[in-house]
Design a protein around this motif. Sequence first.
Motif, PDB file in Angstrom:
ATOM      1  N   ASN A 118      11.774   1.461   6.822  1.00  0.00           N
ATOM      2  CA  ASN A 118      11.199   1.506   7.783  1.00  0.00           C
ATOM      3  C   ASN A 118      13.343   2.130   8.522  1.00  0.00           C
ATOM      4  O   ASN A 118      14.447   1.243   8.185  1.00  0.00           O
ATOM      5  CB  ASN A 118      11.837  -0.087   8.546  1.00  0.00           C
ATOM      6  CG  ASN A 118      11.946  -0.322  10.082  1.00  0.00           C
ATOM      7  OD1 ASN A 118      12.714   0.202  11.337  1.00  0.00           O
ATOM      8  ND2 ASN A 118      11.472  -0.631  10.287  1.00  0.00           N
ATOM      9  N   ILE A 119      12.689   3.046   9.147  1.00  0.00           N
ATOM     10  CA  ILE A 119      14.373   3.861   9.095  1.00  0.00           C
ATOM     11  C   ILE A 119      15.355   2.815  10.665  1.00  0.00           C
ATOM     12  O   ILE A 119      16.811   3.049  11.004  1.00  0.00           O
ATOM     13  CB  ILE A 119      14.257   4.949  10.682  1.00  0.00           C
ATOM     14  CG1 ILE A 119      13.074   5.236  11.331  1.00  0.00           C
ATOM     15  CG2 ILE A 119      13.247   5.826   9.421  1.00  0.00           C
ATOM     16  CD1 ILE A 119      13.242   6.337  12.714  1.00  0.00           C
ATOM     17  N   GLU A 127       2.688   7.238  -3.606  1.00  0.00           N
ATOM     18  CA  GLU A 127       4.392   6.870  -4.560  1.00  0.00           C
ATOM     19  C   GLU A 127       5.218   8.635  -4.394  1.00  0.00           C
ATOM     20  O   GLU A 127       3.952   9.516  -3.329  1.00  0.00           O
ATOM     21  CB  GLU A 127       4.690   7.184  -6.338  1.00  0.00           C
ATOM     22  CG  GLU A 127       3.784   5.987  -6.670  1.00  0.00           C
ATOM     23  CD  GLU A 127       3.744   6.382  -8.177  1.00  0.00           C
ATOM     24  OE1 GLU A 127       4.477   5.309  -8.795  1.00  0.00           O
ATOM     25  OE2 GLU A 127       2.984   6.798  -8.573  1.00  0.00           O
ATOM     26  N   SER A 128       6.149   8.734  -3.547  1.00  0.00           N
ATOM     27  CA  SER A 128       7.055   9.651  -3.014  1.00  0.00           C
ATOM     28  C   SER A 128       6.563  11.048  -3.562  1.00  0.00           C
ATOM     29  O   SER A 128       6.660  12.106  -2.994  1.00  0.00           O
ATOM     30  CB  SER A 128       8.434   9.973  -3.085  1.00  0.00           C
ATOM     31  OG  SER A 128       9.081   8.887  -2.481  1.00  0.00           O
ATOM     32  N   VAL A 144      15.494   7.216  -0.392  1.00  0.00           N
ATOM     33  CA  VAL A 144      16.035   6.477  -0.103  1.00  0.00           C
ATOM     34  C   VAL A 144      15.267   4.577   0.148  1.00  0.00           C
ATOM     35  O   VAL A 144      15.933   3.657   0.223  1.00  0.00           O
ATOM     36  CB  VAL A 144      15.860   6.564   1.990  1.00  0.00           C
ATOM     37  CG1 VAL A 144      16.055   5.229   2.870  1.00  0.00           C
ATOM     38  CG2 VAL A 144      16.583   8.034   2.364  1.00  0.00           C
ATOM     39  N   GLN A 145      14.001   4.906  -0.142  1.00  0.00           N
ATOM     40  CA  GLN A 145      12.911   4.000  -0.811  1.00  0.00           C
ATOM     41  C   GLN A 145      13.530   3.317  -1.713  1.00  0.00           C
ATOM     42  O   GLN A 145      13.549   2.033  -1.828  1.00  0.00           O
ATOM     43  CB  GLN A 145      11.529   4.860  -0.686  1.00  0.00           C
ATOM     44  CG  GLN A 145      10.768   3.185  -0.507  1.00  0.00           C
ATOM     45  CD  GLN A 145       9.137   3.249  -0.689  1.00  0.00           C
ATOM     46  OE1 GLN A 145       8.840   4.503  -1.234  1.00  0.00           O
ATOM     47  NE2 GLN A 145       8.358   2.568  -0.395  1.00  0.00           N
ATOM     48  N   ARG A 146      13.674   3.794  -2.882  1.00  0.00           N
ATOM     49  CA  ARG A 146      14.285   3.315  -4.162  1.00  0.00           C
ATOM     50  C   ARG A 146      15.547   2.656  -3.975  1.00  0.00           C
ATOM     51  O   ARG A 146      16.072   1.398  -4.133  1.00  0.00           O
ATOM     52  CB  ARG A 146      14.713   4.705  -4.682  1.00  0.00           C
ATOM     53  CG  ARG A 146      13.384   4.781  -5.523  1.00  0.00           C
ATOM     54  CD  ARG A 146      12.890   3.817  -7.010  1.00  0.00           C
ATOM     55  NE  ARG A 146      11.585   4.027  -7.025  1.00  0.00           N
ATOM     56  CZ  ARG A 146      10.517   3.451  -7.213  1.00  0.00           C
ATOM     57  NH1 ARG A 146      10.110   2.564  -6.091  1.00  0.00           N
ATOM     58  NH2 ARG A 146       9.067   4.144  -7.641  1.00  0.00           N
ATOM     59  N   PHE A 167       9.586  14.286   1.513  1.00  0.00           N
ATOM     60  CA  PHE A 167       9.009  13.162   0.751  1.00  0.00           C
ATOM     61  C   PHE A 167      10.016  12.896  -0.129  1.00  0.00           C
ATOM     62  O   PHE A 167      10.195  11.474  -0.576  1.00  0.00           O
ATOM     63  CB  PHE A 167       7.612  13.277   0.716  1.00  0.00           C
ATOM     64  CG  PHE A 167       6.482  13.325   0.954  1.00  0.00           C
ATOM     65  CD1 PHE A 167       6.508  11.596   1.478  1.00  0.00           C
ATOM     66  CD2 PHE A 167       5.998  14.194   2.104  1.00  0.00           C
ATOM     67  CE1 PHE A 167       6.065  11.804   3.418  1.00  0.00           C
ATOM     68  CE2 PHE A 167       5.277  13.248   2.947  1.00  0.00           C
ATOM     69  CZ  PHE A 167       4.935  12.799   3.694  1.00  0.00           C
ATOM     70  N   MET A 168      10.883  13.295  -1.225  1.00  0.00           N
ATOM     71  CA  MET A 168      11.163  13.554  -1.798  1.00  0.00           C
ATOM     72  C   MET A 168      12.329  12.488  -1.633  1.00  0.00           C
ATOM     73  O   MET A 168      13.156  11.472  -1.868  1.00  0.00           O
ATOM     74  CB  MET A 168      11.960  14.205  -3.460  1.00  0.00           C
ATOM     75  CG  MET A 168      10.801  15.019  -4.174  1.00  0.00           C
ATOM     76  SD  MET A 168      10.707  16.318  -4.495  1.00  0.00           S
ATOM     77  CE  MET A 168       9.190  16.172  -5.521  1.00  0.00           C
TER      78      MET A 168
END
Lengths: 650, 216, 302
Positions: free
Chosen positions: A361-362, A233-234, A353-355, A347-348
């Motif tokens: 995937n950029i 997890e981040s 971004v992930q949430r 990382f946060m």
Amino acid sequence: METFFLAISFIIAAGVLPFLFLRSSRLMRGSAVIMTAAGGLTGLLFAARAMTTATPPAATFLLPGGLRVLMQVDAVSAFFLLPIFLVAPVAALYSFHYTRAQGPRAAAGYLFFSLLTAAMAAVVCAADITGFIIAWELMSISSFFLVIHDFGKKESRRAGYIYLLFAQAGAMVIFATFALAYGKSGSLDFASFATMPAQARILVFVLAFIGFGSKAGIIPLHTWLPHAHPAAESHVSALMSGVMIKMGIYGMVRFYAILRPPGPGCAMLLILTGAVTGVLGVVLALGQHDLKRLLAYHSVENIGIIVLGLGIGMLGAATGHPLMALLGFAGGLLHVLNHALFKSLLFMGAGSVQRGAATLNIEQLGGLMKRMPLSGTCFLAGSLAICGLPPFNGFVSEFLVYSGGFQGVANSEAQMFTALAAVISLAVIGGLAVACFTKVVGVVFLGEPRSEKAKIAPPAGRCMQAAMVLLAVACLGIGLGAPWFIALARRAAGPLLATPTPMPAPLDTAAYAIALAAAGFLLLLAILAAGRGLLAHGRPAESATWGCGFSSPTPRMQYTGSSFAAEIVGFYRPFVIIRRDFSGIHGLFPPLSSFRSHTIDLVELGIRRWLARSVMALTGKIRWLQHGHIQLYIAYIFFAMLGLLLWLMV
Amino acid sequence: MSHCADICLALIFLSVLLGMAANRLMELVKIMAFQGTIVSILPVLLEAGQRDAAGLGFMAVMLTVKGLVMPLALYAAIKKVANLREVEPFVGYRASIFSALALVLAAGFIDRTLAPFMPPTHVMLMPASIATIGAGFFLMMARRKAITQVIGYLMLENGIYLTGIALAGETHSQRLLEFGVLLDLLAGVMIMGIIINRINQTFDDVDTGMLGSLRD
Amino acid sequence: MLKSTLIMLAAMAAAPVLAAITGRVKAWLAGRRGPDWTLNYATLAKLLRKTPVYSRSTTYVFRLGPLVGLATILAALAFLPIAGRPPIFSFAGDVVFVFYLLGLGRFFVVAAALDTASPFEGMGAAREALFGTLAEATVFMVLFLLQQTHGGMSLATYLAATTAGPGMNGAALVLAVIALFMILLTENSRVPVDDPTTHLELTMIHEVMILDHSGPDLAMIEMGGWLKLLFYATFIADIACPFRGGPGDYLLYILALLVIYGGIGLVESITARFRMSLVPKFILTSFALAFFALIFTMEMPG
């Protein structure tokens, strides 16, 4: 030392309390955050006091079974406590909104999170083999569980497996180091290793460098990082990448402080490894499509910078150049703290971004600065910091390392060329990092969204934003408050130097000057911006981007991250390979065709192709031992014991 | 005077680097002319150099041959044969530049080890000559076309000439040697020119890589 | 400090007209009359009067780009000695600060280009990023060389007029100046690396990155470009000219600038732009030259 144990108790409590509130997710997460914060603050208080006292706090206690554990906190240990106690509470704060949707399972995450934090603090404070090994293994195991938190997924299990493999292989080398040191010195205390003969000290140091290097992620022992960080997890990645890999650095520093291997050989080993790790790390990072993998490779790069700093310090110490030693060590150590801050921030940001956009995937992201302006700005600040650009903190530590490298004047040619290699690789790393983070910021946060999900990404939760703002402010704060933090790093470097070295006047003023210059630059920028505002005529018009005559551009026509990086990665071709799969265009009316490219890590390829294959071939030969009958295994045990008994009698 | 010699040596290093990095044949020929000129002038500028009529006369001869005749011959050869623009490397340009760096480091190292057995001479003269010889060999090894082998050979000769200057206590014997080498070279270049011409006529190409397929 | 500031302001004010020299030389070599000397000032004035147009794709980063770019080069110039005179500010280690500041400028210019979501600007940004990383290596090689010959870690000790210290020997100087000139061409996007006069999107680096900037933003970028050229030209002039601290220095400095700016025009007139794949080779060559210069200073101290 009581304060320290209080802090540890708070942190352990942060892991245990959530299990009492399994019903209420809010209460559960809240209790963990508050206890971690309390532990962090107490710990910081302790570390700050330990930095300033003349006699290092120490404690001894007995474990069941008569094992004695010795703990001692000198300036180096106290300095490494800072990132632990700084990042852990902020990461916990971040997790409050990040783990919102997880339900009761989050409690297990908090348990291992607090165990990891406590274990790292214990690693740093351990002063003998017993305590160190217990803490080290606890750290590896708890972080392993954090990596496989999402154990339903195949990639997570695979990442955990690779991580465990590297952690335990590294631990084995560290055990071998300890065994050798114990055999030569006959004592479990670290301090007594110093009495070993010079040859043994060099050997022990090199072994320790390899063992701890696998934890830190020096190339070629880095391959676990790009697997483990995306899986975790981040907030865990933040703690692992920001702090845990620094425990490897701590091990190197601690062993250097004890052993002081004579001669410049070890220093050159470090500088060479650092240069290769730094440059290849950032080149590999450039080629990644997965944001967290990319950040993981950047950790490798920064470990390279830290190792370069330490190497310069050791070179200075070995060749009787105390100023170079001071600058190198102080720079390397300060970079440990700085990297902890900006890497956890990044990382946060990746976690937000992930949430928000449900992907890392950029190539499917873009335009997020409009959707999540605060997270985007914090990420931008972190990017500037990791590139080592003024006025942020990364510049301060890189400045010290540069200054150390520039001290390598032509005393001897070998020394000069080593220093030159360090300086040039730093410059190359700096330039490549700028390229890499313009890519990340540009492709992820700027431009137009490349997928539907990125178009509707919601901003991050409030606690996530708060954590990122805290870290971004800290990054800028260290940049503008450089003199105090340089002084801190100098104090931490004290135990590494043979003689206490005062900073010469010009460099002492330089510490103030870089802070002033950074502030002055910000002022200049503000003045220019104000002037620009005064010059403005009317309302700026809005329009579409100039499409060079093409009338209907789509977001998919934007430059992608891969195409941005392709030329740069291609420049380092023999060391990094880009593999392209192109289905080709066939026929007069061609059907859909596909093109994909990805960057291959040669080391990983090598490990898989050669090392793994040869080990498998070897183990295949003794496969016949394995039959699956329990009787046979009992027989093995019996005969093994018999053999050992006989060997003892003879 | 010594200052000028230093600058000449720097320019020789420059020409070595540019030669190894050049990607156009014409560029390479210009670099050869440049290098030939510098190499011919150098002996006069050294502290021990002869600046009398004989020395200057010798310089004039060298200048004509190295700086003018040879490059013109090469120029003519390249003009004559079509499809002669790129040098077509076996070793890439970036690798070539890094080879140049390594070569210079190696030259410095060799100079350091040889120094005790050598007559004292101008600093950096030996490394310059070793680097030039090395670059000559490099061009012959790492480039595809026959003409680059001739150019490499010429660069090699420049290097040998520099070594001659470095070694020569008295200049007389050196000149004899030098003239001999020059004569060899002229003959060599001419033969090469004819052969290249023939190869070109026969195969419509001067790629030595293809000659490999002629073996029995 | 007041005097240094005045000199700096004068040099900055002259930067556009200096840039016009290059254009004049090119025109003269091509048999044309060339632009008016005041053209660049007129361009600035015209751009400043205009209202900017912003693409709907852009964010604040796009507007920050020109600002940061100009601020970094202004700040960098404050640390650079002009005509051997001490700079406005100086401290041990300012070399690292100055070149990292320029890196910050590059970061924002590239980010602003990516902010427009234009494929062409992305292309230019990628090239700028690649060539920037390579040029940085040469710059630091030269700085390391200067550290060997002059000691200290500030542009003032490296470049200001000194009567003491061994300085660099002639051979190393020649190589270093050539290397720096190549870096000047690269960093300022001149021929043979980039062509500042073509406005065809596919062939360029710098010009394509600023396609979407307009009005005062474009004025800041233009001014920043001229100042950057002045920065590198002054850097070379300071290394190459033996300043002694007398009034003759200014004349020498102006002469050196004329030679450098004229030289750029000459190079642009007689060489063609490289195809992009050959540019890294060009920059690597400059790196090798700087390295050779270092070897020379090692072998021939003093």
